[in-house]
Design a protein around this motif. Structure first.
Motif, mmCIF file in Angstrom:
data_model
loop_
_atom_site.group_PDB
_atom_site.id
_atom_site.type_symbol
_atom_site.label_atom_id
_atom_site.label_comp_id
_atom_site.label_asym_id
_atom_site.label_seq_id
_atom_site.Cartn_x
_atom_site.Cartn_y
_atom_site.Cartn_z
ATOM 1 N N ASP A 48 50.796 38.582 28.969
ATOM 2 C CA ASP A 48 51.523 39.841 29.159
ATOM 3 C C ASP A 48 50.537 40.905 29.634
ATOM 4 O O ASP A 48 49.342 40.851 29.309
ATOM 5 C CB ASP A 48 52.165 40.323 27.853
ATOM 6 N N VAL A 49 51.046 41.848 30.374
ATOM 7 C CA VAL A 49 50.261 43.012 30.790
ATOM 8 C C VAL A 49 50.821 44.212 30.041
ATOM 9 O O VAL A 49 52.003 44.544 30.183
ATOM 10 C CB VAL A 49 50.341 43.224 32.308
ATOM 11 N N CYS A 50 49.973 44.861 29.223
ATOM 12 C CA CYS A 50 50.433 45.938 28.356
ATOM 13 C C CYS A 50 49.832 47.266 28.804
ATOM 14 O O CYS A 50 48.649 47.346 29.170
ATOM 15 C CB CYS A 50 50.055 45.664 26.899
ATOM 16 N N SER A 51 50.656 48.294 28.712
ATOM 17 C CA SER A 51 50.209 49.644 29.047
ATOM 18 C C SER A 51 51.036 50.641 28.254
ATOM 19 O O SER A 51 52.275 50.600 28.285
ATOM 20 C CB SER A 51 50.365 49.914 30.550
ATOM 21 N N GLU A 52 50.348 51.507 27.526
ATOM 22 C CA GLU A 52 50.994 52.542 26.719
ATOM 23 C C GLU A 52 52.060 51.963 25.800
ATOM 24 O O GLU A 52 53.164 52.493 25.667
ATOM 25 C CB GLU A 52 51.603 53.622 27.621
ATOM 26 N N GLY A 53 51.718 50.841 25.167
ATOM 27 C CA GLY A 53 52.615 50.252 24.180
ATOM 28 C C GLY A 53 53.741 49.432 24.749
ATOM 29 O O GLY A 53 54.580 48.913 24.002
ATOM 30 N N VAL A 54 53.800 49.273 26.078
ATOM 31 C CA VAL A 54 54.863 48.489 26.711
ATOM 32 C C VAL A 54 54.234 47.290 27.405
ATOM 33 O O VAL A 54 53.261 47.438 28.154
ATOM 34 C CB VAL A 54 55.657 49.335 27.722
ATOM 35 N N CYS A 55 54.781 46.092 27.160
ATOM 36 C CA CYS A 55 54.232 44.865 27.739
ATOM 37 C C CYS A 55 55.247 44.214 28.668
ATOM 38 O O CYS A 55 56.454 44.204 28.381
ATOM 39 C CB CYS A 55 53.852 43.877 26.637
ATOM 40 N N GLN A 56 54.740 43.675 29.763
ATOM 41 C CA GLN A 56 55.567 42.930 30.710
ATOM 42 C C GLN A 56 54.907 41.586 30.991
ATOM 43 O O GLN A 56 53.685 41.448 30.932
ATOM 44 C CB GLN A 56 55.743 43.703 32.022
ATOM 45 N N THR A 57 55.749 40.601 31.334
ATOM 46 C CA THR A 57 55.245 39.259 31.607
ATOM 47 C C THR A 57 54.327 39.259 32.822
ATOM 48 O O THR A 57 54.645 39.848 33.854
ATOM 49 C CB THR A 57 56.417 38.285 31.854
ATOM 50 N N ASN A 58 53.199 38.584 32.686
ATOM 51 C CA ASN A 58 52.288 38.394 33.806
ATOM 52 C C ASN A 58 52.671 37.086 34.509
ATOM 53 O O ASN A 58 52.553 36.014 33.927
ATOM 54 C CB ASN A 58 50.841 38.313 33.298
ATOM 55 N N PRO A 59 53.153 37.149 35.755
ATOM 56 C CA PRO A 59 53.585 35.907 36.423
ATOM 57 C C PRO A 59 52.436 34.982 36.787
ATOM 58 O O PRO A 59 52.649 33.799 37.015
ATOM 59 C CB PRO A 59 54.306 36.430 37.680
ATOM 60 N N THR A 60 51.202 35.510 36.833
ATOM 61 C CA THR A 60 50.056 34.683 37.235
ATOM 62 C C THR A 60 48.899 34.864 36.249
ATOM 63 O O THR A 60 47.848 35.412 36.588
ATOM 64 C CB THR A 60 49.594 35.042 38.658
ATOM 65 N N PRO A 61 49.075 34.411 35.025
ATOM 66 C CA PRO A 61 47.963 34.531 34.062
ATOM 67 C C PRO A 61 46.812 33.609 34.446
ATOM 68 O O PRO A 61 46.952 32.716 35.284
ATOM 69 C CB PRO A 61 48.606 34.112 32.733
ATOM 70 N N THR A 62 45.667 33.820 33.806
ATOM 71 C CA THR A 62 44.481 33.010 34.064
ATOM 72 C C THR A 62 44.520 31.784 33.156
ATOM 73 O O THR A 62 44.114 31.836 31.993
ATOM 74 C CB THR A 62 43.203 33.828 33.805
ATOM 75 N N TRP A 63 45.011 30.684 33.695
ATOM 76 C CA TRP A 63 45.163 29.471 32.884
ATOM 77 C C TRP A 63 43.827 28.744 32.742
ATOM 78 O O TRP A 63 43.085 28.596 33.705
ATOM 79 C CB TRP A 63 46.184 28.533 33.518
ATOM 80 N N VAL A 64 43.553 28.284 31.532
ATOM 81 C CA VAL A 64 42.349 27.513 31.245
ATOM 82 C C VAL A 64 42.796 26.180 30.645
ATOM 83 O O VAL A 64 43.510 26.146 29.633
ATOM 84 C CB VAL A 64 41.428 28.250 30.254
ATOM 85 N N SER A 65 42.411 25.079 31.283
ATOM 86 C CA SER A 65 42.820 23.756 30.811
ATOM 87 C C SER A 65 42.243 23.465 29.437
ATOM 88 O O SER A 65 41.090 23.797 29.141
ATOM 89 C CB SER A 65 42.367 22.681 31.798
ATOM 90 N N VAL A 66 43.049 22.822 28.603
ATOM 91 C CA VAL A 66 42.583 22.420 27.270
ATOM 92 C C VAL A 66 41.766 21.147 27.418
ATOM 93 O O VAL A 66 42.286 20.114 27.873
ATOM 94 C CB VAL A 66 43.763 22.198 26.319
ATOM 95 N N PRO A 67 40.467 21.171 27.021
ATOM 96 C CA PRO A 67 39.575 20.022 27.276
ATOM 97 C C PRO A 67 39.591 19.000 26.137
ATOM 98 O O PRO A 67 38.656 18.936 25.333
ATOM 99 C CB PRO A 67 38.208 20.692 27.394
ATOM 100 N N PHE A 68 40.626 18.173 26.062
ATOM 101 C CA PHE A 68 40.665 17.151 25.024
ATOM 102 C C PHE A 68 39.614 16.087 25.310
ATOM 103 O O PHE A 68 39.509 15.576 26.428
ATOM 104 C CB PHE A 68 42.043 16.491 24.976
ATOM 105 N N ALA A 69 38.856 15.748 24.317
ATOM 106 C CA ALA A 69 37.920 14.629 24.455
ATOM 107 C C ALA A 69 38.716 13.325 24.425
ATOM 108 O O ALA A 69 39.799 13.261 23.829
ATOM 109 C CB ALA A 69 36.889 14.657 23.337
ATOM 110 N N PRO A 70 38.190 12.268 25.047
ATOM 111 C CA PRO A 70 38.912 10.990 25.075
ATOM 112 C C PRO A 70 39.283 10.518 23.678
ATOM 113 O O PRO A 70 38.452 10.489 22.770
ATOM 114 C CB PRO A 70 37.915 10.038 25.736
#
Length: 611
Positions: A542-564
């Motif tokens: 979410d992108v928040c400003s002055e107490g109001v949040c809106q959905t971020n359509p392009t967040p910074t995704w980080v892959s979850v690194p599961f070990a084998p």
């Protein structure tokens, strides 16, 4: 964080430790899955047990009668071969577009197998066929909207006491009348092929090297019926078609049959497995691009990606054939298309034309089946065609069906099977199994044979017969490979942490613990992209400003690194500096028989101070 402490004697000690201002990695912030918890679900649904599932692994029994897929697919068509004197264009329609336009009576059931083509103006010709050739008159009770801009020819005729417009696609440049009353022609009904009957005939065959205006209904392409073109100003945006291949010539000359092709034949390489025009110059719908991504005739022109087809949304293929219709049912098995039939099945109005349309749905075709054999034809799809094989007694020059031992004649020409075995087609070896063409219930001629190219039910061979009445019934005049790839399912959660917006500028997600419980059956074939289910997290959901949040359509995704072999991982997201945490899962089915399911996600986090 590092802390240094110095005592009164000047001795210093340092200690490094983590410091959090909130959150607990051991607390599961993702409750059991339920409706309303997700920002988006694309091609993923909830099961009755509150799990996330990629659409069920149902097989796709594609037939000529019904081309429909159980889940969303990326569909593509690859040109394989042409063995014909005719020229052709291949396209397709969404079935529900025809229903919405009023061409189909669904009879109140979701299954299209019992549907009927309508005849709203009650003149004996179904509205679909009437609009293909713009046969309706512009007056009285039988009028229908003209499919196109301006009618080129305005001649009318009366057959069976009812008025019709003469078809521009079967009229010369001067619009000379092309109607003849009560011509004596052989009856095309089985068992009556040597009987002559009086029948009305409308239309004329195209002259060789005809001018552009002749035998044309205008539109985006002069010889393709306007209704089958993509919507465009040239057809007054009334076209419903998608034109995958505008020309299927693969021969040694640079001409189409009687110059009727919608585009120029520009290649003389004989049987190289490429259509003789620059396919990539046009969109998958058949519209000329402003920029060609692959200029010239190249191997990339072999395949057209039709795009995403929604699960359950039926499509209908059609082949526009440029070739003179003939009428010799007792000889070479050809007939003129039949626009109107009497109650006893006798044709009362034939169409004489050099532009014919054949649908994958056999009952929609205009030509009569003169033989009514059951099935119409059958082949061993993995066996090459041999002209010496007798389909009635296929003991010699045939192949045995792998599952039954039955002997059947081969289907495709040897070069076609050899081409399928190359990397360009995925090194396919069609199984030596039976393929066949069922009869149409209304006595019309089927024109498409469908064979399963792989056991995984994701690729099919489409072989078309291009002669009205069936002719030699080889169903290999034009052959394509249809390929379906399952669309990945993507689930994105809502923000799962409870950081107050007022603290957003002071706190950041630092470490995240992610645990998953999912199922990928051992029989699933390996995915070309690696794991079939992958996960990622982001802290700027979410992108928040002055107490109001809106959905971020392009967040910074980080892959979850599961070990084998592990199903839990801890990640450091402090470098992102975000405070609005969410996760997503992507489910990629390697084949249609694979079943993927996510039972639970357990995610905890810690908050740290923003530096």
């Amino acid at each position: 964080m590092k802390v240094s402490v110095t005592n009164a004697h000047g001795l210093t000690s340092e200690a490094t430790f983590s410091f959090t201002v909130g959150g607990d990695r051991d607390v599961d912030r993702q409750p059991p899955f339920a409706e309303g918890q997700f920002e988006s679900l694309d091609n993923v649904h909830f099961s009755g047990n509150s799990t996330l599932r990629h659409p069920e692994p149902r097989p796709n029994p594609v037939t000529a009668e019904q081309v429909v897929f159980s889940s969303d697919v990326d569909l593509s068509l690859s040109f394989l071969s042409t063995y014909a004197l005719a020229s052709h264009s291949l396209g397709w329609l969404y079935y529900d577009d025809l229903v919405a336009r009023g061409y189909v009576e669904t009879r109140g059931t979701p299954d299209s197998s019992d549907d009927l083509l309508k005849d709203a103006n009650n003149n004996g010709i179904t509205d679909l066929h009437e609009d293909l050739y713009n046969l309706a008159p512009p007056f009285d009770l039988w009028a229908r909207p003209y499919i196109g801009t301006t009618r080129r020819c305005s001649r009318y005729f009366v057959s069976g006491g009812l008025p019709y417009s003469e078809p521009e696609l079967a009229m010369n440049g001067s619009c000379a009348s092309a109607f003849t009353r009560e011509v004596s022609l052989p009856d095309a009904r089985p068992g009556r092929l040597n009987d002559l009957i009086p029948v009305d005939v409308v239309g004329a065959l195209a002259a060789a090297q005809n001018p552009a205006a002749a035998f044309s209904d205008g539109g985006l392409f002069p010889r393709i019926p306007n209704l089958l073109e993509p919507a465009a100003p040239g057809n007054r945006h009334m076209g419903l078609g998608h034109l995958a291949f505008l020309l299927t010539d693969d021969d040694s000359d640079r001409t189409t049959y009687k110059q009727l092709g919608p585009v120029q034949d520009r290649d003389e390489f004989f049987e190289d497995g490429l259509p003789d025009y620059d396919v990539s110059a046009y969109t998958p719908d058949g519209v000329l691009r402003t920029t060609n991504p692959d200029p010239g005739i190249t191997p990339l022109d072999r395949t057209v990606k039709l795009g995403r087809i929604q699960g359950g949304r039926e499509i209908v293929f059609f082949l526009v054939t440029y070739y003179d219709a003939r009428h010799d049912p007792a000889g070479d098995g050809t007939v003129y298309p039949c626009l109107k039939k009497a109650l006893d099945g006798r044709c009362t109005l034939h169409l004489k034309t050099s532009t014919s349309v054949f649908f994958s749905k056999p009952g929609w075709n205009l030509d009569q089946d003169t033989r009514i054999t059951t099935p119409v034809v059958e082949h061993n799809q993995g066996c090459s065609f041999d002209p010496r094989c007798n389909p009635i007694r296929p003991q010699l020059y045939s192949c045995q069906v792998a599952s039954t031992g039955q002997s059947l004649c081969g289907w495709l020409q040897p070069p076609s099977l050899e081409r399928l075995r190359t990397p360009a087609y995925g090194n396919l070896v069609p199984p030596k199994e039976r393929s066949w063409v069922p009869r149409a219930s209304n006595g019309n001629m089927p024109h498409l044979e469908v064979g399963l190219a792989t056991p995984s039910q994701d690729q099919w061979l489409l072989g078309f017969e291009d002669l009205n009445g069936g002719g030699d019934r080889d169903f290999a005049n034009v052959v394509f490979l249809l390929k379906a790839v399952a669309i990945p399912g993507i689930a994105r959660s809502h923000v799962i942490n409870d950081t107050p917006p007022a603290m957003d500028s002071h706190c950041a997600i630092s470490r995240v613990r992610f645990r998953k419980h999912d199922w990928i059956p051992s029989w699933c074939s390996p995915s070309s992209t690696g794991d079939s289910i992958t996960y990622a997290v982001a802290s700027d959901c979410d992108v928040c400003s002055e107490g109001v949040c809106q959905t971020n359509p392009t967040p910074t995704w980080v892959s979850v690194p599961f070990a084998p072999g592990l199903n839990e991982a801890v990640m450091d997201l402090s470098w992102l500096g975000g405070s609005q945490l969410c996760w997503k899962a992507q489910m990629t089915k390697p084949d249609f028989l694979c079943h993927l399911e996510i039972f639970n996600v357990d995610i905890g986090y810690e908050l740290g101070l923003v530096p």
